[in-house]
Design an enzyme around this catalytic site. Structure first.
Site, short mmCIF file in Angstrom:
data_model
loop_
_atom_site.label_atom_id
_atom_site.label_comp_id
_atom_site.label_asym_id
_atom_site.label_seq_id
_atom_site.Cartn_x
_atom_site.Cartn_y
_atom_site.Cartn_z
N GLU A 84 -4.43 2.87 7.21
CA GLU A 84 -4.27 2.77 5.76
C GLU A 84 -4.89 4.01 5.13
O GLU A 84 -4.44 4.53 4.12
CB GLU A 84 -4.98 1.50 5.24
CG GLU A 84 -4.43 1.07 3.89
CD GLU A 84 -5.47 0.59 2.92
OE1 GLU A 84 -5.67 1.29 1.89
OE2 GLU A 84 -6.07 -0.46 3.16
N SER A 102 -10.46 -0.82 4.04
CA SER A 102 -9.70 -1.15 5.26
C SER A 102 -9.21 0.14 5.91
O SER A 102 -8.57 0.95 5.25
CB SER A 102 -8.47 -1.98 4.90
OG SER A 102 -8.84 -3.14 4.21
N ARG A 123 0.81 -1.23 0.00
CA ARG A 123 0.00 0.00 0.00
C ARG A 123 0.85 1.28 0.00
O ARG A 123 0.49 2.28 0.65
CB ARG A 123 -0.93 0.04 1.21
CG ARG A 123 -2.00 -1.01 1.23
CD ARG A 123 -2.96 -0.86 0.07
NE ARG A 123 -4.12 -1.69 0.29
CZ ARG A 123 -4.15 -3.00 0.06
NH1 ARG A 123 -3.10 -3.62 -0.44
NH2 ARG A 123 -5.25 -3.69 0.30
#
Ligand code: EPU
Length: 330
Positions: free
Chosen positions: A326, A230, A160
């Site tokens: 995130e 998320s 990510r």
């Protein structure tokens, strides 16, 4: 502040900002970057707002690049190289590829956001990551306003993350992808294997449909319930920490990584702490996936943030692990 951001963030937070500009060409971006308002204020570049939490109003300048277009750069009997501009909606591109028999991103179906932000944070799901099909990223340097190109190996892609996320110096203009013309299903994710177990000849369309089915079953649709996917990353722990956790929790869920490291699913830890489906006021975790924080309608950004911090504290107290967001908190 006059610019309302409610339709520009999938949490549906009613935040505002001082300046807001959409740019549909490189010239427009350059003009914005040169403007006094941009130069004299704090700045934020956004995509579709599907990975952002506006905790407060943003007292600065938001630039939303929205360049459109998909260009074929080259083609052989085996693969195709496509340049895709940042403002293309990621899932429209995923559908386009399946329709044209270009393979490699079908596992990434239905991920919200646009191509620029997908590249920026190296989206991943069901055993695939966008970095694996990227050849080059075209950017504009925010300070020099010159175009700069990054081959895949210079993009510092990580879980990510990318150089674009780490340095915040560039605006992504386009991403060049190489996709295959022969289909090889990636069934690494067990849920996807299960979903397709009765199929004899698996096509990319089958995979896309299975991914869509899994996502719809587990994840709330941001158009119906505000969320940003998320909320936390799955933390990575070393061997010593892993052994300690394994001793304490018989049912520990984990994925082994190279270098004796382990990824522990944050959703599992959050559920273990009793947060799955829990609601406080307007905020809660999704009842089918504890890693997703949802806005039940009227939450403020700060309410969501405070809720997320409570989860973080519980997980730290129980597991000794500090979860990392995130979602980008503004
Ligand atoms: N789990 C629980 N309880 C929960 C949620 C998950 O026990 O409430 C367990 C599951 O049973 C499973 C494990 O945790 O054993 C992992 O869950 P899942 O497969 O649903 O995926 P995840 O690790 O929670 C990651 C990505 C998702 C991506 C899926 C599928 C991150 C932060 N998230 O979630 O990406 O769709 O894998 O590949 O890496 C996103 O980034 O926004 C996102 C949704």
């Amino acid at each position: 502040m006059k610019n309302n951001l409610k339709t520009y963030n999938t949490f549906n937070i009613n935040a505002k900002c001082k300046y807001f500009f959409k740019c549909s060409s490189i010239e427009e971006i350059r003009k914005c970057l040169k403007s006094e308002d941009f130069l004299n204020n704090s700045k934020l570049i956004i995509g579709e707002g599907s990975n952002i939490l506006f905790k407060n109003n943003f007292e600065g300048f938001i630039l939303k690049p929205e360049l459109k277009g998909i260009k074929i750069l080259s083609e052989t009997s085996e693969n195709i190289t496509l340049k895709v501009y940042n403002g293309e909606i990621w899932d429209d591109f995923a559908q386009f590829c399946v329709n044209h028999n270009y393979y490699g991103i079908e596992n990434l179906s239905l991920i919200p956001g646009n191509v620029g932000s997908a590249t920026f944070q190296n989206i991943g799901a069901y055993g695939s990551e966008i970095k694996d099909v990227i050849v080059e990223v075209e950017t504009i340097n925010i300070q020099t306003r010159k175009l700069e190109y990054f081959k895949r190996n210079k993009c510092k892609f990580d879980y990510r993350s990318s150089i674009f996320k780490k340095k915040q110096k560039y605006i992504i203009i386009s991403t060049t992808f190489i996709l295959s013309k022969s289909f090889q299903p990636n069934l690494e994710y067990s849920g996807l294997r299960d979903e397709l177990k009765d199929k004899i000849n698996i096509s990319a369309e089958n995979v896309r449909n299975a991914v869509i089915k899994i996502r719809r079953a587990k994840l709330p649709n941001p158009k119906e319930i505000g969320n940003a996917g998320s909320f936390f990353k799955n933390p990575i722990v070393n061997n010593q920490k892993f052994l300690e956790l394994k001793c304490k929790f018989d049912d520990l869920k984990y994925y082994q990584l190279p270098n004796n490291e382990y990824k522990i699913p944050a959703g599992w830890m959050i559920e273990k702490c009793g947060w799955k489906g829990k609601q406080i006021g307007n905020v809660g975790t999704y009842h089918k996936q504890a890693l997703i924080i949802v806005n039940y309608g009227k939450a403020t950004g700060n309410e969501i943030f405070q809720f997320s911090q409570k989860i973080k504290k519980s997980v730290f107290d129980e597991f000794g692990i500090t979860l990392e967001e995130e979602v980008k908190i503004i």
